[in-house]
Design a protein around this motif. Structure first.
Motif: not given
Length: 827
Positions: A162-166, A403-419, A582-585
């Motif tokens: 799966g890819w993305g919120a859209s 430093k030089g180790g492992l971690m977990y991925q942070m998510g993007p600063s997305y805005g909210p859905m249209p509704v 989806t473009e609106n999303v």
């Protein structure tokens, strides 16, 4: 080479290569080119305009930024985007092949419906074109009908990468508003849930790790095809060039696998381990780290008087050890580790004791270091235990968030859905009869897989058996379970009795059983968001921009889902009408960048579209000198409280890395009942002999290779021709076999062979390879298609899934692809 000897006419060659018009008709004589007539004068034409569009490759999970070159509306080149943090102007061998995917002549050209009611491999579906209106109305009619009867749970939506919120991000809301626990069932159990759930058991996160490879001084890889298929493959090759060629000191590499692949060949130490025994090796390494006092005290803690009491075979008083960021170390030692010596592990793994000791010493003394693993370690019945044992090594050496180790991925600063979807929930969605129904795959059910995330491999078999019920309608997005699931023959039987909707652009095996085809765009035709797959921790979101208008009457899957949603009766339809498309999303998601601009200046939809990527460096968490700290804008100076660590970094009950897993312990009764494991030790990483079904005497391992392309490479001639560079496979993928093993069975090099398990047999060609364990057969999981396109069909070897037993790790739900044992004989 004489082109006339290839079966391709000289005239056709010149036409196909584009040289006929330039050279005119030419003849071959005496080794020289002779002009038979003068080239016709070319009329003056307006210069063509070349456009570069930002996109994201979709041939593996890496999500490399690509620049797509189009001239006169036709794609003719693809390069890595220079200022994209993953691709950095580079691509792997698959990257340029996007043009082949776009212009694949076997693509579906538009929506179609089946006219032949019979389903089977040898049945022509009798597809006929229909309009999108008819196709979408047909789906909505079925879904509305099920909802009206209170049977909405009999609709399932299955998806793959799966890819993305859209797109994939819309599915969960669709299920909750419509009313089905089976929307959406992901393919993660047939991918790498064994990895993420093993980690969840210890650190509470349950995700893939991100890695700071460039600053690591040692990498210990278990079953990781780092230079073949580990994500992100393109960037991994760039990393390898740096850590092994530029960096001082060079990063040390020990790679563990069952055959010599590119990664093992390029490593400092290659350990060819017995399949399914990786956990035993990890336990022995942990034993050495503790007995020799090599653990990282600032993370793990220490004995109160500083005297090391970890002695082989001896119990330790837990009250004497002061733990810092771990929980249950001494309990783990007393219950399991005290007896897991390198000598013991050598017997289990078939490795030399000296190599185990050398690996343990190097890993324990080379800071910073990372232990990482993938399917090679966790695709077995004991996979969760193998994964936990390996992941625990990172705690012992203090690699988490270092430093030089492992971690977990942070998510993007997305805005909210249209509704807000909550405003469109009717009484049926909130309280309908579907609420009492279990998932068809029995994920989260005490009679099934209580702790798993998904169990896609069980959906087909369960529906066929009516356990817990039979489905009515099933829709597929980016997954082809007839081919990817073990024992896919059962799926063929299951789909014969269901109404099947497939959204793939390509004629895969599952599509051949479909009643409706709603074809997606290929990735060069889509507008689509894609937050990064776990990379280097800091947040990143790419945008896929269409390089060309859709070639055919296809539709982006996200828009297909929205259009179906609009046709569902009640508030759900109103929700999707409000989303619009989806473009609106995506435009609403991009609004979040206004208050958090990217490092490259991306702050809205238009700048995102121009750059193709939004990202924010650095990673904000860091373990330093025994403390977890946050980035203040200039340095890591903000010391985190224990509550902040628990909320963000170790989401366990204790807020620590739990070597005694509280999550597993809280489910001990169920685990003991379903697995037979000792309730006194099942919460610890411990050794358990794997179960190998199939009835054969040789392990069968089917790894991905660099040209796998997430299954899309099967119908690409260039990918096929370069699939297996070491053994030379072109028309076929050779089955690797150790020469000694082959000779004992009277099998010649290059001979046609038959592989058999309790499920049946497949045929292929073998190749002698000294780099393969004598007890193991290896061949890429790529060929064996009976659909997918003209170049994919009927290409040997047969499909490995047809002889792979459907066995899964009971805790993680991980499909045990690498654990079936088979027999081999001359065909």
């Amino acid at each position: 080479m004489d082109i006339l000897s290839t079966g391709l006419s000289r005239r056709r060659f010149l036409q196909a290569s584009g040289t006929a018009g330039a050279l005119g008709a030419v003849g071959v004589g005496g080794g020289a080119l002779t002009t038979l007539r003068e080239a016709e004068a070319q009329s003056a034409t307006a210069p063509s305009e070349t456009k570069i569009t930002k996109n994201i490759c979709h041939q593996c999970p890496a999500r490399c930024g690509i620049d797509v070159y189009t001239t006169d509306g036709r794609v003719h080149a693809i390069y890595g985007t220079a200022d994209h943090p993953i691709s950095n102007g580079k691509l792997c061998p698959k990257g340029p092949l996007g043009t082949y995917i776009l212009y694949d002549p076997d693509r579906f050209k538009g929506p179609m419906k089946r006219t032949n009611p019979n389903k089977g491999r040898n049945e022509d579906p009798g597809f006929v074109p229909i309009s999108w209106e008819e196709a979408l109305d047909t789906v909505a009619e079925r879904l509305n009908g099920l909802r009206d009867k209170g049977e909405s749970h009999r609709f399932a939506l299955c998806y793959g990468r799966g890819w993305g919120a859209s797109c994939a991000g819309l599915q969960g809301t669709f299920g909750s508003l419509y009313g089905s626990p089976n929307v959406a069932i992901g393919h993660s159990s047939m991918c790498s849930d064994g990895s993420i759930i093993s980690k969840k058991a210890l650190d509470g996160i349950g995700s893939y790790n991100a890695y700071d490879y460039n600053n690591a001084n040692m990498l210990l890889m278990f079953g990781v095809g780092f230079l073949e298929a580990f994500r992100p493959y393109n960037n991994n090759m760039q990393v390898w060039g740096y850590i092994r060629g530029v960096k001082v000191p060079k990063t040390r590499i020990t790679a563990v696998d069952i055959h010599i692949n590119t990664t093992l060949a390029g490593s400092d130490r290659a350990l060819m381990i017995k399949p399914g025994t990786d956990g035993a090796l990890a336990l022995a390494i942990a034993h050495v780290i503790l007995t020799e006092g090599l653990w990282e005290r600032s993370f793990v803690g220490d004995f109160s008087d500083g005297v090391n009491r970890f002695k082989t075979g001896e119990q330790v008083d837990p009250s004497l050890f002061e733990e810092k960021w771990v929980k249950g170390l001494v309990d783990w030692w007393n219950t399991e580790l005290k007896d897991r010596t390198p000598a013991w592990a050598a017997e289990v793994t078939n490795l030399y004791e000296r190599d185990i000791l050398a690996t343990a010493h190097e890993f324990g003394t080379t800071r910073p270091s990372i232990a990482l693993f993938e399917r090679g370690a966790h695709a077995h019945s004991n996979g969760v235990l193998n994964g936990m044992a390996i992941h625990a090594l990172n705690a012992l050496v203090g690699s988490f968030y270092a430093k030089g180790g492992l971690m977990y991925q942070m998510g993007p600063s997305y805005g909210p859905m249209p509704v807000d979807a909550k405003d469109f929930t009717d009484d049926y969605a909130a309280n309908g009869p579907w609420k009492t129904q279990p998932r068809i795959d029995l994920k989260g059910d005490k009679d099934g897989y209580l702790l798993a995330n998904n169990m896609l491999q069980e959906l087909g078999p369960n529906s066929l058996a009516g356990k817990p019920y039979k489905l009515d309608t099933v829709m597929f997005y980016l997954t082809n379970p007839i081919w990817t699931a073990p024992n896919g023959q059962v799926w063929e039987e299951a789909l014969k009795e269901l109404f099947v909707i497939d959204t793939s652009p390509f004629p895969g095996e599952t599509a051949m059983f479909a009643d409706l085809i709603l074809p997606d765009h290929t990735y060069l035709e889509r507008l689509q968001d894609a937050p990064t797959y776990p990379f280097q921790g800091w947040p990143m979101a790419q945008l896929r921009v269409p390089a060309v208008k859709p070639l055919y009457d296809t539709q982006y899957y996200g828009d297909t889902l929205i259009e179906i949603g609009k046709r569902i009766k009640g508030p759900m339809g109103d929700y999707y009408k409000a989303l619009d498309n989806t473009e609106n999303v995506i435009r609403h998601l991009a609004k979040g960048f206004a208050t958090d601009p990217g490092d490259n200046g991306v702050n809205d939809f238009e700048s995102w579209k121009e750059k193709g990527v939004w990202y924010k460096k650095p990673y904000i968490y860091r373990f330093v000198d025994g403390e977890f700290r946050k980035w203040d804008g200039a340095d890591y100076t903000i010391v985190m409280t224990e509550d902040e660590v628990k909320e963000n970094l170790f989401k366990t009950d204790s807020g620590k890395f739990e070597l005694r897993s509280g999550w597993l312990e809280s489910n001990a009764d169920w685990i003991a009942q379903k697995t037979g494991r000792d309730p006194r030790k099942l919460m610890f990483p411990h050794w358990e002999e794997p179960v190998h079904p199939g009835g054969g005497d040789l392990y069968m391992v089917t790894p991905k290779v660099a040209m796998h392309a997430e299954g899309r490479g099967a119908n690409l001639p260039v990918a096929i021709a370069t699939l297996q560079p070491v053994l030379g496979g072109r028309k076929t993928a050779y089955i690797e076999i150790n020469p000694q093993t082959a000779r004992e069975r009277g099998i010649a090099d290059g001979a046609k062979v038959r592989l058999s398990s309790d499920l049946g047999s497949i045929e292929g060609y073998c190749k002698y390879y000294e780099g393969c364990r004598p007890d193991t057969l290896v061949f890429p999981m790529e060929h064996g298609h009976w659909a997918m396109g003209r170049w994919a069909k009927d290409r040997l070897p047969g499909h490995c899934g047809e002889i792979t037993v459907n066995q899964s790790d009971r805790i993680t739900g991980q499909c045990s692809y690498y654990t079936t044992k088979v027999s081999i004989a001359p065909a």
